[in-house]
Motif scaffolding. Structure first.
Motif, short mmCIF file in Angstrom:
data_model
loop_
_atom_site.label_atom_id
_atom_site.label_comp_id
_atom_site.label_asym_id
_atom_site.label_seq_id
_atom_site.Cartn_x
_atom_site.Cartn_y
_atom_site.Cartn_z
N GLY A 181 0.80 -1.24 0.00
CA GLY A 181 0.00 0.00 0.00
C GLY A 181 0.82 1.27 0.00
N ILE A 182 2.06 1.21 -0.46
CA ILE A 182 2.91 2.40 -0.35
C ILE A 182 3.37 2.96 -1.70
N HIS A 183 3.00 2.28 -2.81
CA HIS A 183 3.39 2.78 -4.14
C HIS A 183 2.28 2.55 -5.15
N TYR A 184 2.18 3.47 -6.10
CA TYR A 184 1.30 3.30 -7.25
C TYR A 184 1.98 2.38 -8.26
N ARG A 185 1.17 1.87 -9.18
CA ARG A 185 1.67 0.93 -10.19
C ARG A 185 2.80 1.53 -11.04
N ALA A 186 2.68 2.79 -11.44
CA ALA A 186 3.71 3.39 -12.30
C ALA A 186 5.07 3.41 -11.63
N ALA A 187 5.09 3.69 -10.33
CA ALA A 187 6.36 3.74 -9.61
C ALA A 187 7.02 2.38 -9.59
N ILE A 188 6.21 1.34 -9.56
CA ILE A 188 6.71 -0.03 -9.52
C ILE A 188 7.22 -0.46 -10.89
N ASP A 189 6.35 -0.34 -11.91
CA ASP A 189 6.72 -0.80 -13.25
C ASP A 189 7.84 0.03 -13.86
N ASN A 190 7.71 1.35 -13.77
CA ASN A 190 8.75 2.21 -14.34
C ASN A 190 10.03 2.16 -13.51
N GLY A 191 9.88 1.95 -12.21
CA GLY A 191 11.06 1.84 -11.35
C GLY A 191 11.85 0.58 -11.66
N LEU A 192 11.15 -0.53 -11.88
CA LEU A 192 11.83 -1.78 -12.22
C LEU A 192 12.56 -1.63 -13.57
N LYS A 193 11.91 -0.98 -14.51
CA LYS A 193 12.55 -0.73 -15.81
C LYS A 193 13.77 0.17 -15.65
N GLN A 194 13.64 1.22 -14.84
CA GLN A 194 14.75 2.14 -14.56
C GLN A 194 15.93 1.37 -13.98
#
Length: 442
Positions: free
Chosen positions: A415-428
């Motif tokens: 419950g601490i991150h939105y989907r974009a932060a997760i998907d784009n962060g993993l790609k980053q």
């Protein structure tokens, strides 16, 4: 008969003298001693409550010192000079001295580590116990190896002093923009200031700059029910509601807790608040490096190589991620949900004290997973027991990429991150990891 007795006595005296003059055996340094040193650093980091970015710095410099010592005579691994930004050649070992390079590398690792922590006496307990054994085993070799290690330690300390860390200690705190509803605000229960807002000013190790792997922008903040941001916001809320209904034993809750790795968790009991101590995300991946090194029976050189190159990727991942966090300065799900959807809602995990985008776990896990895959191979099955000291069971993974995907997704379950932060962060993180692997010739 007298001549015979004299001959026997002479032989015995010569044998005794020969045994007395026999050189002491070289001190043996095992990979387990390096694991022990790393474990001690991890234990002290937890005790001293270092932030995740600072913890990554504490891991990387001792590893560089040990690696550079071993690289001098290695046929497999070359020096990082010319690869790691602004690193210069360490003092050369004096071939006339009885220096054991593996011993020097371990001593340097412990000594540089000690200079980066608060509780130095805890590291000294380990050092003293080993030094006593080594001195008894072969004092000449120990003294020569220790003297050389300290020459290298001084060189690495000088290098450390130029990375802008000390300067960032005196920079201003992060200013919260309370007038802008899209910007990050401190979260309960402790409402801590944003940590390390100037971490992007730390000198990168492999990156050209902190901005090199800047991720694509997150969805624009909007409470319009048809917007992408609102869709992601409600995903966090709905997932947490389903997880709560399933109970503490559900797989999503177990995943969230296994990858929590938040050193700033605060617990309130009446009027008292105290911290529960945990490892950082980077430390968790250092723990996975140890697991892989043990599973492959890596020797000292190979073990130090894995620790060093993984810690380099992790350190740069934090610099890259923190650069984006304080640029986008996005508000956390907890704040938006409490303000606009459900004032009583709480995430499964405690929200850490810094802006939302991108997800630090995702970036760090992506970067570490690439480097570890390049070192140990894909489809590397392992059992992760890193969290056992915190009362959590072992989890198994088919590969490092499998683990990084779960680590990233844990932030949604928590419950601490939105989907974009997760998907784009993993790609980053993966993009950064591939860059690091190429630069390190993995």
């Amino acid at each position: 008969m007298k001549h015979l007795k004299f001959g026997i006595y002479s032989f015995l005296i010569m044998a005794i003298l020969a045994s007395c003059s026999k050189p002491a055996e070289s001190i043996q340094v095992s990979p387990e001693l390096f694991h022990k040193s790393v474990d001690k650093v991890m234990e002290i980091q937890i005790h001293d409550i270092f932030s995740p970015p600072v913890a990554s710095r504490i891991f990387v410099y001792p590893n560089i010192a040990a690696y550079e010592i071993l690289a001098q005579k290695s046929s497999k691994f070359k020096s990082l000079v010319g690869t790691v930004n602004e690193l210069t050649a360490i003092p050369k070992v004096d071939s006339t001295q009885q220096v054991n390079l593996e011993l020097s590398a371990l001593i340097a690792h412990m000594e540089v580590s000690k200079s980066l922590i608060f509780s130095e006496e805890k590291m000294e307990v380990l050092q003293d116990s080993l030094y006593n054994v080594w001195e008894q085993a072969n004092k000449v070799e120990f003294d020569a190896s220790k003297a050389y290690a300290f020459d290298v330690v001084n060189h690495i300390k000088q290098y450390m002093s130029t990375d802008n860390y000390n300067q960032t200690r005196t920079m201003a705190k992060f200013t919260v923009d309370t007038d802008d509803p899209t910007r990050w605000q401190p979260t309960p229960p402790s409402y801590m200031d944003g940590i390390e807002p100037h971490w992007n000013k730390i000198r990168p190790f492999l990156l050209d700059s902190a901005q090199q792997f800047k991720p694509e922008p997150h969805p624009e903040f909007s409470l319009d029910k048809d917007s992408k941001f609102y869709e992601e916001l409600m995903e966090v809320y709905n997932v947490s509601q389903n997880v709560t209904e399933e109970g503490d034993e559900s797989e999503p809750v177990q995943i969230a807790r296994f990858w929590d790795c938040n050193p700033f968790v605060s617990v309130t009991r009446g009027h008292f608040m105290f911290a529960t101590k945990k490892i950082s995300p980077g430390a968790h991946w250092i723990g996975i490096t140890k697991i892989a090194s043990r599973k492959t029976n890596s020797n000292v050189e190979e073990t130090v190589n894995a620790y060093t190159k993984t810690s380099l990727a992790i350190a740069d991942a934090f610099i890259s991620c923190w650069d984006e966090k304080y640029r986008s300065n996005l508000i956390r799900p907890e704040t938006v949900i409490n303000q606009h959807i459900d004032p009583d809602w709480l995430p499964i995990l405690q929200t850490p004290p810094f802006p939302e985008y991108s997800s630090g776990h995702s970036v760090v896990s992506g970067a570490a997973s690439v480097v570890l895959t390049e070192i140990f191979g894909d489809n590397f099955y392992f059992e992760d027991d890193t969290e056992i000291p915190f009362g959590l069971p072992i989890r198994s993974f088919k590969s490092f990429y499998d683990a990084s995907t779960e680590a990233a997704l844990s932030r949604l379950y928590g419950g601490i991150h939105y989907r974009a932060a997760i998907d784009n962060g993993l790609k980053q993180g993966k993009n950064l990891g591939h860059f690091a692997a190429d630069k390190l010739n993995l």
